[in-house]
Write an enzyme that holds these catalytic residues in place. Structure first.
Site, PDB file in Angstrom:
ATOM      1  N   MET A  75       3.209  -3.388  10.909  1.00  0.00           N
ATOM      2  CA  MET A  75       4.214  -2.757  10.045  1.00  0.00           C
ATOM      3  C   MET A  75       4.060  -1.232  10.054  1.00  0.00           C
ATOM      4  O   MET A  75       5.042  -0.507   9.913  1.00  0.00           O
ATOM      5  CB  MET A  75       4.067  -3.243   8.600  1.00  0.00           C
ATOM      6  CG  MET A  75       4.084  -4.753   8.411  1.00  0.00           C
ATOM      7  SD  MET A  75       5.571  -5.548   8.973  1.00  0.00           S
ATOM      8  CE  MET A  75       6.726  -5.063   7.742  1.00  0.00           C
ATOM      9  N   GLY A 113      -5.720 -16.354   5.313  1.00  0.00           N
ATOM     10  CA  GLY A 113      -5.364 -17.671   5.825  1.00  0.00           C
ATOM     11  C   GLY A 113      -5.189 -18.768   4.803  1.00  0.00           C
ATOM     12  O   GLY A 113      -5.032 -19.931   5.170  1.00  0.00           O
ATOM     13  N   CYS A 157      -6.731  -0.673   6.920  1.00  0.00           N
ATOM     14  CA  CYS A 157      -5.543  -1.087   7.689  1.00  0.00           C
ATOM     15  C   CYS A 157      -5.813  -0.925   9.187  1.00  0.00           C
ATOM     16  O   CYS A 157      -6.104   0.180   9.654  1.00  0.00           O
ATOM     17  CB  CYS A 157      -4.336  -0.259   7.298  1.00  0.00           C
ATOM     18  SG  CYS A 157      -2.863  -0.770   8.205  1.00  0.00           S
ATOM     19  N   GLY A 171      -3.169 -15.206   8.563  1.00  0.00           N
ATOM     20  CA  GLY A 171      -2.774 -16.617   8.588  1.00  0.00           C
ATOM     21  C   GLY A 171      -3.952 -17.538   8.881  1.00  0.00           C
ATOM     22  O   GLY A 171      -5.105 -17.094   8.951  1.00  0.00           O
ATOM     23  N   LEU A 198       2.370   0.517   7.793  1.00  0.00           N
ATOM     24  CA  LEU A 198       2.341   1.027   6.412  1.00  0.00           C
ATOM     25  C   LEU A 198       3.671   1.626   5.956  1.00  0.00           C
ATOM     26  O   LEU A 198       3.701   2.702   5.340  1.00  0.00           O
ATOM     27  CB  LEU A 198       1.210   2.055   6.252  1.00  0.00           C
ATOM     28  CG  LEU A 198      -0.191   1.490   6.245  1.00  0.00           C
ATOM     29  CD1 LEU A 198      -1.233   2.604   6.344  1.00  0.00           C
ATOM     30  CD2 LEU A 198      -0.459   0.660   4.990  1.00  0.00           C
ATOM     31  N   SER A 233       0.856  -1.196   0.000  1.00  0.00           N
ATOM     32  CA  SER A 233       0.000   0.000   0.000  1.00  0.00           C
ATOM     33  C   SER A 233       0.889   1.242   0.000  1.00  0.00           C
ATOM     34  O   SER A 233       1.732   1.405   0.884  1.00  0.00           O
ATOM     35  CB  SER A 233      -0.912   0.023   1.225  1.00  0.00           C
ATOM     36  OG  SER A 233      -1.909  -0.959   1.117  1.00  0.00           O
TER      37      SER A 233
HETATM   38  C1  LIG Z   1       3.267  -8.253   6.956  1.00  0.00           C
HETATM   39  C2  LIG Z   1       1.956  -7.855   6.356  1.00  0.00           C
HETATM   40  C3  LIG Z   1       1.826  -6.605   5.751  1.00  0.00           C
HETATM   41  C4  LIG Z   1       0.613  -6.226   5.179  1.00  0.00           C
HETATM   42  N1  LIG Z   1       0.515  -5.005   4.563  1.00  0.00           N
HETATM   43  C5  LIG Z   1      -0.642  -4.666   3.937  1.00  0.00           C
HETATM   44  C6  LIG Z   1      -0.735  -3.451   3.196  1.00  0.00           C
HETATM   45  O1  LIG Z   1       0.216  -2.680   3.059  1.00  0.00           O
HETATM   46  N2  LIG Z   1      -1.931  -3.153   2.641  1.00  0.00           N
HETATM   47  C7  LIG Z   1      -3.029  -3.978   2.708  1.00  0.00           C
HETATM   48  O2  LIG Z   1      -4.077  -3.655   2.153  1.00  0.00           O
HETATM   49  N3  LIG Z   1      -2.953  -5.152   3.386  1.00  0.00           N
HETATM   50  C8  LIG Z   1      -1.795  -5.509   3.982  1.00  0.00           C
HETATM   51  N4  LIG Z   1      -1.709  -6.709   4.639  1.00  0.00           N
HETATM   52  C9  LIG Z   1      -2.893  -7.606   4.669  1.00  0.00           C
HETATM   53  C10 LIG Z   1      -2.833  -8.672   3.569  1.00  0.00           C
HETATM   54  O3  LIG Z   1      -2.812  -8.091   2.280  1.00  0.00           O
HETATM   55  C11 LIG Z   1      -4.032  -9.643   3.680  1.00  0.00           C
HETATM   56  O4  LIG Z   1      -5.225  -8.910   3.491  1.00  0.00           O
HETATM   57  C12 LIG Z   1      -4.102 -10.340   5.040  1.00  0.00           C
HETATM   58  O5  LIG Z   1      -2.809 -10.619   5.532  1.00  0.00           O
HETATM   59  C13 LIG Z   1      -4.903 -11.652   4.982  1.00  0.00           C
HETATM   60  O6  LIG Z   1      -4.322 -12.600   4.120  1.00  0.00           O
HETATM   61  P1  LIG Z   1      -3.270 -13.747   4.603  1.00  0.00           P
HETATM   62  O7  LIG Z   1      -3.860 -14.425   5.800  1.00  0.00           O
HETATM   63  O8  LIG Z   1      -3.114 -14.620   3.401  1.00  0.00           O
HETATM   64  O9  LIG Z   1      -1.989 -13.037   4.941  1.00  0.00           O
HETATM   65  C14 LIG Z   1      -0.504  -7.116   5.226  1.00  0.00           C
HETATM   66  C15 LIG Z   1      -0.366  -8.367   5.834  1.00  0.00           C
HETATM   67  C16 LIG Z   1       0.846  -8.748   6.386  1.00  0.00           C
HETATM   68  C17 LIG Z   1       0.957 -10.114   7.020  1.00  0.00           C
END
Ligand SMILES: Cc1cc2nc3c(=O)[nH]c(=O)nc-3n(C[C@H](O)[C@H](O)[C@H](O)COP(=O)(O)O)c2cc1C
Length: 308
Positions: free
Chosen positions: A72, A246, A130, A219, A74, A47
């Site tokens: 994090m 997840g 976020c 996750g 952003l 983002s």
């Molecule tokens: C380390 C990390 C950084 C992320 N940064 C962003 C981001 O900058 N913008 C955003 O829209 N989502 C961000 N997310 C969310 C992911 O895009 C996703 O929506 C969320 O982790 C669920 O999917 P997952 O369980 O496969 O990780 C971040 C997730 C993680 C783990």
């Protein structure tokens, strides 16, 4: 890539329904390229904000059984530098890119959209959700259907690219927010962003694990929430859903398609299974097709959703 995995998102042909979601390896063109080489069908940038951000102080990731917490904050190189990376990636590859942007008001989102119009990005994703910058910006915009409507409508009027609204799971009524985004003209929805925030405690040190104390959950532990919200939303809207939350194995991706997603993000699983996770999940989807009498991923997409 295997032709049985081919599908389309908003009319664009994909080699695989798997998506590198925002925030995971999408900061540089080389990170994007590694995900593409390993089998991601769409790449999402980190983002991007109008100005660069350093993010929160570490530790910014806490692991626990079932998932991770991240705060994090952003961190990103800012829209101008971020788009240089997107453009560099697109010079080398035809794989579609979603440019994710974050702002806290309509004016800033419009400025970001204008910059993205002049890039080689294929889609614009509005991160309205976020959860780990609460201290700085307060409740995410995705908590209010009126805010979502206002911002999506304004951006749609000036964006050259299809607009995806990324929604939050941390609301009581996802359907009314999704309908507001659709009414405002969103071309697609992305759900879900991280859940919470939550907290991890280091009992021996008697302190929170994360420097920022709280972080968004992602996750395997959030998959049931993601499935439920995607299912509910899909039943109410007519626009496609980029589902995530997840997904770690091929079977998770298939479940998400059955819940109503047309493409599937794989984020936290990269930490568990390495960047090869895209190729592994692609292969696991094909195994599922073989074992269950489907020819292609499109066959699953055509199923009457969850008559099950
Ligand atoms: C380390 C990390 C950084 C992320 N940064 C962003 C981001 O900058 N913008 C955003 O829209 N989502 C961000 N997310 C969310 C992911 O895009 C996703 O929506 C969320 O982790 C669920 O999917 P997952 O369980 O496969 O990780 C971040 C997730 C993680 C783990």
């Amino acid at each position: 890539m295997h032709k049985r995995l081919k599908t389309k998102f908003l009319g664009v042909e994909l080699e695989s329904p798997l998506v590198l979601p925002a925030g995971v390896m999408g900061m540089s063109f080389s990170g994007m390229d590694i995900a593409r080489i390993n089998g991601a069908g769409i790449i999402t940038s980190k983002s991007l904000t109008l100005q660069p951000r350093t993010g929160h102080k570490g530790p910014v990731i806490a692991e626990f059984e079932g998932g991770i917490l991240n705060c994090m904050g952003l961190c990103n190189p800012g829209i101008s530098n971020g788009l240089l990376e997107v453009n560099e990636f697109k010079k080398r590859s035809r794989t579609p890119v979603i440019v994710s942007v974050f702002a806290t008001n309509t004016e800033d989102f419009l400025m970001l959209a204008k910059e993205v119009n002049n890039s080689r990005g294929d889609f614009l994703e509005l991160n309205l959700s976020c959860p780990n910058v609460f201290d700085e910006f307060g409740i995410p915009l995705a908590a209010s259907k009126d805010e979502v409507f206002k911002i999506v409508k304004a951006v749609k009027e000036s964006s050259r690219l299809p607009v995806i609204a990324k929604l939050s799971p941390n609301v009581y009524n996802i359907v009314e927010i999704a309908l507001a985004a659709q009414k405002a003209g969103a071309d697609a929805l992305c759900l879900i962003n991280t859940v919470g925030p939550g907290m991890a405690i280091d009992a021996k040190m008697v302190k929170p694990v994360l420097f920022n104390k709280f972080g968004g959950l992602s996750g395997p532990c959030i998959k049931p929430i993601a499935l439920k919200l995607i299912y509910q939303t899909h039943s109410a809207v007519d626009i496609p859903i980029l589902g995530m939350g997840g997904v770690t194995y091929g079977i998770d991706a298939v479940e998400m398609l059955m819940a109503g997603a047309t493409t599937i993000g794989v984020g936290t699983a990269v930490y568990y299974r390495g960047i090869e996770v895209f190729e592994k999940i692609n292969n696991e989807i094909i195994e599922f097709l073989d074992e269950n009498g489907y020819e292609t991923v499109e066959d699953i997409l055509k199923l009457e959703k969850l008559k099950l």
